[in-house]
Design a protein around this motif. Structure first.
Motif, short mmCIF file in Angstrom:
data_model
loop_
_atom_site.label_atom_id
_atom_site.label_comp_id
_atom_site.label_asym_id
_atom_site.label_seq_id
_atom_site.Cartn_x
_atom_site.Cartn_y
_atom_site.Cartn_z
N ARG A 175 0.98 -1.24 0.09
CA ARG A 175 -0.11 0.05 0.00
C ARG A 175 0.77 1.28 0.03
NH1 ARG A 175 -2.15 4.06 3.33
NH2 ARG A 175 -4.26 4.62 2.70
N PRO A 176 0.90 2.02 -1.06
CA PRO A 176 1.42 3.36 -1.05
C PRO A 176 1.27 4.07 0.00
CG PRO A 176 0.71 2.63 -3.40
CD PRO A 176 0.41 1.76 -2.53
N GLY A 177 2.17 4.92 0.44
CA GLY A 177 2.13 5.87 1.53
C GLY A 177 1.78 5.18 2.89
N THR A 178 2.41 4.13 3.15
CA THR A 178 2.15 3.25 4.35
C THR A 178 3.54 3.15 4.87
OG1 THR A 178 0.28 2.19 3.59
CG2 THR A 178 1.42 1.29 5.64
N LEU A 179 3.86 3.33 6.37
CA LEU A 179 4.99 3.17 7.14
C LEU A 179 4.91 2.28 8.02
CD1 LEU A 179 5.68 7.03 7.59
CD2 LEU A 179 6.85 5.70 5.91
N ALA A 180 6.00 1.55 8.49
CA ALA A 180 6.08 0.50 9.71
C ALA A 180 6.89 1.19 10.71
CB ALA A 180 6.52 -0.68 9.32
N VAL A 219 8.97 7.13 14.12
CA VAL A 219 8.46 6.85 12.54
C VAL A 219 8.21 8.25 12.02
CG1 VAL A 219 6.31 5.71 12.61
CG2 VAL A 219 8.05 5.22 10.98
N LEU A 220 7.39 8.74 12.81
CA LEU A 220 6.60 9.93 12.05
C LEU A 220 7.75 11.17 11.92
CD1 LEU A 220 3.28 10.01 13.84
CD2 LEU A 220 3.55 9.57 11.75
N HIS A 221 8.65 11.14 12.88
CA HIS A 221 9.78 12.25 12.98
C HIS A 221 10.84 11.66 11.94
CE1 HIS A 221 12.76 15.07 14.64
NE2 HIS A 221 13.52 14.02 14.64
N LEU A 222 11.13 10.54 11.81
CA LEU A 222 11.89 10.22 10.54
C LEU A 222 11.18 10.46 9.26
CD1 LEU A 222 14.38 8.65 9.60
CD2 LEU A 222 13.04 6.84 9.78
#
Length: 238
Positions: free
Chosen positions: A92-97, A229-232
């Motif tokens: 899914r594009p735009g998805t982070l872990a 992960v949001l900061h990165l």
């Protein structure tokens, strides 16, 4: 931080109703603490095994073009983070872990509290008992947690596993029996009641501590992983 996004809190899954309730409470605590820390989340539940909804299905149901983060409610790196979650995120594009909840030194403090509550005394031997993984990094993370717990307790702590890695919990208990010592304590490095915690109760140890949940510390660690992960991601976008 003023982020508004979908957060998919992904746990392993269990048939144990107490375990299910514990993870449900953790998810709610993570959502509440995230918002109090300025992270505007729309929380979703998902699982990689045993329970539904499955992670792939949850991600597929999210609106196209909206950002999402998969937050593993897992204690260490393993097959589920390296294979299941990674594959789902890439689909899914735009998805982070985010990273798993542990290892985190605060969890060693919590484990030490659980041992004290269970009556740990001088002369007792301690084994940190994890579910286990074949992923080397995950095994190293559990060994690190055992070292941190040993520092908290001021005594050696053996890392052991319920499956997939060595030493097995039963073997670690037998080893300590052979070495002497009044009792063998298992520090349950598991989030909640379920299959693996039940295995620990049949390992031959004198005492098995309760799982880490309920504890606000676990939610704090999880929210920190989300914030990281949001900061990165914000730095990569700038």
């Amino acid at each position: 931080m003023n982020e508004s996004m979908h957060v998919v809190a992904c746990a392993h899954g269990t048939d144990d109703q107490d375990g299910q309730r514990a993870v449900d409470c953790l998810r709610a605590e993570v959502a509440d603490l995230s918002r109090r820390r300025g992270i505007d989340v729309r929380m979703h539940e998902a699982y990689v095994d045993v329970q539904g909804p499955r992670l792939d299905d949850v991600l597929a149901s999210l609106p196209v073009g909206e950002r999402a983060v998969v937050l593993p409610l897992l204690l260490s790196t393993g097959h589920h983070t390296q294979v299941d979650i990674r594959r789902a995120v890439r689909s899914r594009p735009g998805t982070l872990a985010a990273a798993p909840v542990g290892p985190d030194r605060r969890l060693a403090v919590l484990l030490a509290e659980r041992l004290a509550q269970a009556g740990l005394d001088d002369g007792d031997r301690v084994v940190l008992a994890s579910a286990g993984t074949r992923v080397a990094r995950g095994t190293e993370e559990v060994v690190q947690m055992a070292a941190w717990l040993g520092e908290e307790l001021g005594r050696p702590v053996t890392a052991a596993f319920g499956a997939a890695a060595e030493p097995h919990v039963r073997d670690a208990v037998r080893h300590h029996r052979a070495q002497g010592g009044r009792r063998v304590f298992l520090a349950s490095y598991l989030l909640a009641p379920g299959f693996f915690h039940n295995l620990l109760t049949r390992s031959g140890a004198d005492v098995v501590t309760s799982p880490l949940l309920p504890s606000g510390l676990v939610a704090e660690c999880a929210v920190d992983r989300l914030a990281e992960v949001l900061h990165l991601a914000s730095h990569e976008d700038s």
